[in-house]
Motif scaffolding. Structure first.
Motif, PDB file in Angstrom:
ATOM      1  N   CYS A 160      26.015  19.102  59.831  1.00 45.29           N
ATOM      2  CA  CYS A 160      25.352  19.624  58.732  1.00 45.29           C
ATOM      3  C   CYS A 160      25.695  19.518  57.014  1.00 45.29           C
ATOM      4  O   CYS A 160      24.990  19.127  56.386  1.00 45.29           O
ATOM      5  N   LEU A 161      27.235  19.656  57.038  1.00 47.81           N
ATOM      6  CA  LEU A 161      27.611  19.562  55.577  1.00 47.81           C
ATOM      7  C   LEU A 161      29.169  19.255  55.522  1.00 47.81           C
ATOM      8  O   LEU A 161      29.889  19.338  56.765  1.00 47.81           O
ATOM      9  N   HIS A 162      29.664  18.588  54.476  1.00 48.25           N
ATOM     10  CA  HIS A 162      31.047  18.511  54.325  1.00 48.25           C
ATOM     11  C   HIS A 162      31.551  19.529  53.491  1.00 48.25           C
ATOM     12  O   HIS A 162      30.994  19.857  52.485  1.00 48.25           O
ATOM     13  N   TYR A 163      32.535  20.282  53.801  1.00 47.79           N
ATOM     14  CA  TYR A 163      33.406  21.170  52.933  1.00 47.79           C
ATOM     15  C   TYR A 163      35.052  20.677  52.988  1.00 47.79           C
ATOM     16  O   TYR A 163      35.654  20.740  53.829  1.00 47.79           O
ATOM     17  N   VAL A 164      35.224  20.071  51.708  1.00 47.72           N
ATOM     18  CA  VAL A 164      36.544  19.510  51.475  1.00 47.72           C
ATOM     19  C   VAL A 164      37.401  19.837  50.265  1.00 47.72           C
ATOM     20  O   VAL A 164      36.580  20.007  49.220  1.00 47.72           O
ATOM     21  N   PRO A 165      38.590  20.050  50.433  1.00 50.23           N
ATOM     22  CA  PRO A 165      39.392  20.040  49.062  1.00 50.23           C
ATOM     23  C   PRO A 165      39.515  18.747  48.776  1.00 50.23           C
ATOM     24  O   PRO A 165      39.834  17.992  49.395  1.00 50.23           O
ATOM     25  N   LEU A 166      39.556  18.633  47.251  1.00 47.20           N
ATOM     26  CA  LEU A 166      39.883  17.128  46.915  1.00 47.20           C
ATOM     27  C   LEU A 166      41.489  17.066  47.011  1.00 47.20           C
ATOM     28  O   LEU A 166      42.205  18.010  46.740  1.00 47.20           O
ATOM     29  N   PRO A 167      42.045  15.854  47.115  1.00 46.94           N
ATOM     30  CA  PRO A 167      43.473  15.683  47.437  1.00 46.94           C
ATOM     31  C   PRO A 167      44.354  16.026  46.335  1.00 46.94           C
ATOM     32  O   PRO A 167      45.609  16.553  46.506  1.00 46.94           O
ATOM     33  N   LYS A 168      44.009  15.659  44.964  1.00 43.58           N
ATOM     34  CA  LYS A 168      44.868  16.057  43.877  1.00 43.58           C
ATOM     35  C   LYS A 168      44.324  17.148  43.029  1.00 43.58           C
ATOM     36  O   LYS A 168      43.110  17.507  43.001  1.00 43.58           O
ATOM     37  N   LEU A 169      45.104  17.743  42.457  1.00 43.07           N
ATOM     38  CA  LEU A 169      44.929  18.872  41.729  1.00 43.07           C
ATOM     39  C   LEU A 169      44.114  18.368  40.405  1.00 43.07           C
ATOM     40  O   LEU A 169      44.354  17.388  39.858  1.00 43.07           O
ATOM     41  N   ASN A 170      43.198  19.289  39.585  1.00 38.46           N
ATOM     42  CA  ASN A 170      42.748  18.780  38.494  1.00 38.46           C
ATOM     43  C   ASN A 170      43.875  18.909  37.294  1.00 38.46           C
ATOM     44  O   ASN A 170      44.305  19.975  37.132  1.00 38.46           O
ATOM     45  N   PRO A 171      43.920  17.746  36.924  1.00 43.18           N
ATOM     46  CA  PRO A 171      45.243  17.687  35.941  1.00 43.18           C
ATOM     47  C   PRO A 171      45.139  18.675  34.723  1.00 43.18           C
ATOM     48  O   PRO A 171      46.168  19.116  34.129  1.00 43.18           O
TER      49      PRO A 171
END
Length: 314
Positions: free
Chosen positions: A107-118
């Motif tokens: 139904c959906l994708h729920y993912v953390p983005l690999p890099k931190l927001n600088p």
């Protein structure tokens, strides 16, 4: 201090570690080590935490220490409060297994983005609905999966706060019937008061015509402070003012991998021996209230703001 373990899906640089520790005024590594040892020794001596301690990975102590702003006493309170609240909300975070999320993953994708927001060392979490699959969405299943990923992150992540991107591109107005404010409120309480999650922003993309009604429902389940950080972006360029293009998926004008690719990588990661062990251990992170005196429990928890008794879901 040992080096932070590298994880390809939760990347942390040496500079990230320095900036996060500086933010919390935790630049003395000996102090960090001594504090973590004191917290662990305390945990061993709490009768109602004996079983949970057996499943509490050493990496988690430092993450919980960060979420407690580098205070030993606040970390003790957080561990006690978090594991207590988990037991009071089992429908959100206990007895999880990967099998239960097969329908959700379609139904959906729920993912953390690999890099931190600088800009602020926040971890960005993206929810992206798959075209034509919205009717299969289940709020409780979605929130359980969010907690599964969040508990996994406690073993590897090293961030100051969280940001959430919710892409509304493929949803229909029937979503309004699926958003239960009581379930949302319980989730917000467990996140902010239990885990101590610092929510830096909630970013809505590709807003449909009924977005005002959607936002109104969501805000019913949020504290005023968190609700004030909910933003509807009219373009990806607006989003780039808050979150760096460097870390965003390519479908949002960024340089990072697509959400579809990240979701597949997360599924594979969670199916590994290590991933399954983390999920199984997380299911045990709950207090044994038979070993805590009733008077102490009543004093510390029954008077909490937003009584859990009034938040039960039929």
């Amino acid at each position: 201090m040992k080096t932070i373990q590298y994880h390809p899906l939760l990347q942390i640089t040496e500079d990230d570690i320095k900036k996060v520790r500086k933010f919390y005024n935790l630049e003395d590594e000996i102090m960090i080590r001594d504090s973590l040892e004191a917290i662990e020794e305390w945990c061993k001596k709490q009768d109602h935490l004996v079983n949970a301690y057996q499943h509490l990975h050493p990496n988690m102590f430092e993450r919980l220490f960060l979420l407690s702003s580098g205070s030993v006493e606040m970390t003790k309170m957080k561990i006690d409060k978090l594991f207590t609240m988990r037991g009071m909300m089992p429908e959100l975070c206990l007895n999880k297994s990967l099998d239960e999320f097969e329908n959700l993953s379609e139904c959906l994708h729920y993912v953390p983005l690999p890099k931190l927001n600088p800009a602020d060392r926040s971890r960005v979490m993206v929810t992206q609905v798959i075209s034509g699959k919205w009717e299969e969405f289940n709020l409780l299943s979605y929130m359980r999966y969010c907690y599964l990923v969040g508990e996994y992150r406690l073993h590897f992540d090293y961030s100051i706060a969280d940001r959430y991107i919710i892409d509304l591109k493929n949803i229909g107005i029937s979503i309004l019937t699926k958003l239960n404010p009581i379930v949302l409120k319980k989730g917000e309480i467990l996140s902010t008061e239990g885990f101590g999650t610092k929510i830096k922003g909630i970013h809505l993309l590709n807003a449909p015509s009924f977005v005002d009604k959607f936002v109104s429902l969501i805000k019913q389940g949020l504290k005023e402070k968190v609700a004030s950080r909910l933003h509807v972006h009219n373009s990806y360029e607006e989003l780039h003012n808050e979150i760096s293009k460097e870390i965003l998926p390519k479908e949002y004008g960024g340089d990072g991998p697509s959400c579809e690719k990240l979701a597949a990588q997360w599924r594979d990661t969670l199916k590994t021996k290590e991933g399954i062990k983390i999920i199984e251990d997380s299911n045990e992170l709950v207090t044994d209230e038979t070993k805590r005196t009733t008077s102490k429990f009543n004093e510390e928890y029954l008077g909490m703001p937003g009584s859990f008794r009034t938040l039960m879901v039929d």
